[in-house]
Design an enzyme around this catalytic site. Structure first.
Site, PDB file in Angstrom:
ATOM      1  N   GLY A  34      29.855  26.305   0.488  1.00 54.54           N
ATOM      2  CA  GLY A  34      31.205  25.775   0.723  1.00 54.54           C
ATOM      3  C   GLY A  34      32.274  26.814   0.948  1.00 54.54           C
ATOM      4  O   GLY A  34      33.467  26.489   1.005  1.00 54.54           O
ATOM      5  N   LEU A  35      31.895  28.101   1.104  1.00 56.62           N
ATOM      6  CA  LEU A  35      32.911  29.148   1.231  1.00 56.62           C
ATOM      7  C   LEU A  35      33.070  29.649   2.671  1.00 56.62           C
ATOM      8  O   LEU A  35      33.643  30.719   2.907  1.00 56.62           O
ATOM      9  CB  LEU A  35      32.596  30.313   0.284  1.00 56.62           C
ATOM     10  N   ASP A  44      37.118  25.574   9.272  1.00 52.01           N
ATOM     11  CA  ASP A  44      36.545  26.832   8.770  1.00 52.01           C
ATOM     12  C   ASP A  44      36.735  27.958   9.790  1.00 52.01           C
ATOM     13  O   ASP A  44      37.093  29.088   9.423  1.00 52.01           O
ATOM     14  CB  ASP A  44      35.044  26.672   8.482  1.00 52.01           C
TER      15      ASP A  44
HETATM   16  C1  MEV Z   1      33.433  22.177   5.326  1.00 56.13           C
HETATM   17  O1  MEV Z   1      33.900  23.459   4.910  1.00 56.13           O
HETATM   18  C2  MEV Z   1      34.550  21.207   5.337  1.00 56.13           C
HETATM   19  C3  MEV Z   1      34.182  19.782   5.745  1.00 56.13           C
HETATM   20  O2  MEV Z   1      35.412  19.053   5.742  1.00 56.13           O
HETATM   21  C4  MEV Z   1      33.564  19.718   7.113  1.00 56.13           C
HETATM   22  C5  MEV Z   1      34.542  20.116   8.231  1.00 56.13           C
HETATM   23  O3  MEV Z   1      35.732  19.968   8.086  1.00 56.13           O
HETATM   24  O4  MEV Z   1      34.033  20.536   9.291  1.00 56.13           O
HETATM   25  C6  MEV Z   1      33.243  19.130   4.756  1.00 56.13           C
END
Ligand code: MEV
Length: 306
Positions: free
Chosen positions: A88-89, A135
């Site tokens: 998640g980073l 991201d």
């Molecule tokens: C991933 O870092 C964030 C999510 O919202 C997916 C995205 O926005 O592409 C889960």
């Protein structure tokens, strides 16, 4: 042989992950953990990546640029990263952006932000299928900001300078979790609409609290954001356990960050409490005290260059 190196930051999402895929705003910040990619010109037309076989965000982003710009030599890529992967980073986005920037530099093109985002988006799709673009935007521009799919990334002023990132140690695939939320929305359209409205309100309120920064309000909003993420099915036992522990040890608020299903939890607390939480949780998890609003993509000096 010509060569270039670039680096880009990882990210945390403070508010609004997943809902951003469905058009909502989200607030994110670049963090002081970076990925670097070195690109070296090679014989033949092949793009190879040291230590990896198959598709990868770095080689996909570089391939996209090589084709688009009609460059006919090969490239050899090497990644070195401080960002833990698949938790998640924003590791894939940082790698894709750094690879795209180093490739542009090597080919002798300017770091055009639009082109970087385009190439990195191709790279990120390898891990992700339908990325919202948050991201890659953070990895390119750095700082902290609000992102929407329709308007892109707008930087914000933020008084919050650091927080705790706790890695539950369970990696997962972002694409699978994004699909899970989409299915929740298709099966529960009314409920999902209410959740999206509430999540947008949280982002609005959070913008003021982050500027000050008011840790109590930020914490309360994070806890409520976490409840919404739990409702759409992206929390996990590990996440809930870590959050429970952070709150018991005095954090003002805690939530998953990124796609969830494992991965990392973020927590805000005042300095003393942060130390206490770190000491306790590091017995069983990786705990990082992470600086926010880090610099976006940059070209790194080459060894021996002035
Ligand atoms: C991933 O870092 C964030 C999510 O919202 C997916 C995205 O926005 O592409 C889960």
């Amino acid at each position: 042989m010509r060569a270039a190196t670039a680096s880009a930051p990882g990210k945390i999402i403070l508010f609004g992950e997943h809902f951003v895929v469905h058009g909502n705003p989200a607030i994110a910040s670049a963090i002081n953990l970076r990925a670097s990619v070195e690109v070296v010109e090679a014989e033949g037309g092949v793009i190879s990546l040291e230590g990896f076989i198959g598709d990868n965000p770095a080689s996909s982003a570089a391939s996209y640029l090589v084709k688009k710009l009609g460059y006919n030599r090969g490239l050899r890529l090497r990644i070195s990263s401080q960002i833990p992967q698949s938790v998640g980073l924003g590791s894939s986005a940082a790698i894709a952006v750094a690879s795209a920037a180093a490739t542009l530099q090597l080919i002798g093109r300017k770091l055009d932000h639009r082109l970087l985002l385009e190439a990195a988006h191709e790279g990120e799709k390898v891990a992700h299928y339908t990325p919202s673009g948050i991201d890659t935007s953070i990895a390119v521009f750095g700082g902290a900001g609000v992102y929407t799919r329709s308007e892109g990334y707008k930087k914000i002023d933020m008084g919050l300078e650091e927080l705790l990132v706790i890695n539950t140690g369970r990696p997962r695939r972002t694409g699978d979790l994004v699909r899970k939320v989409r299915e929740f929305g298709e099966n529960n359209p009314g409920k999902f609409g209410e959740i999206l409205d509430e999540a947008a309100g949280i982002v609005d309120e959070a913008l003021r609290a982050l500027r000050e920064p008011d840790l109590e309000i930020i914490g309360r909003l994070m806890n409520r954001n976490q409840e919404l993420l739990r409702m759409v099915g992206v929390s996990s036992e590990e996440i809930e356990e870590v959050i429970g522990e952070c709150l018991r040890l005095g954090a003002c608020g805690a939530k998953l960050t990124g796609a969830g299903g494992g991965g990392c939890v973020i927590a805000v607390a005042d300095r003393d409490q942060m130390d206490k939480i770190s000491r306790k949780l590091c017995e069983r998890c990786q705990v990082m005290r992470v600086g926010l609003m880090a610099e976006g993509v940059r070209i790194e000096p080459r060894p021996g260059s002035p």
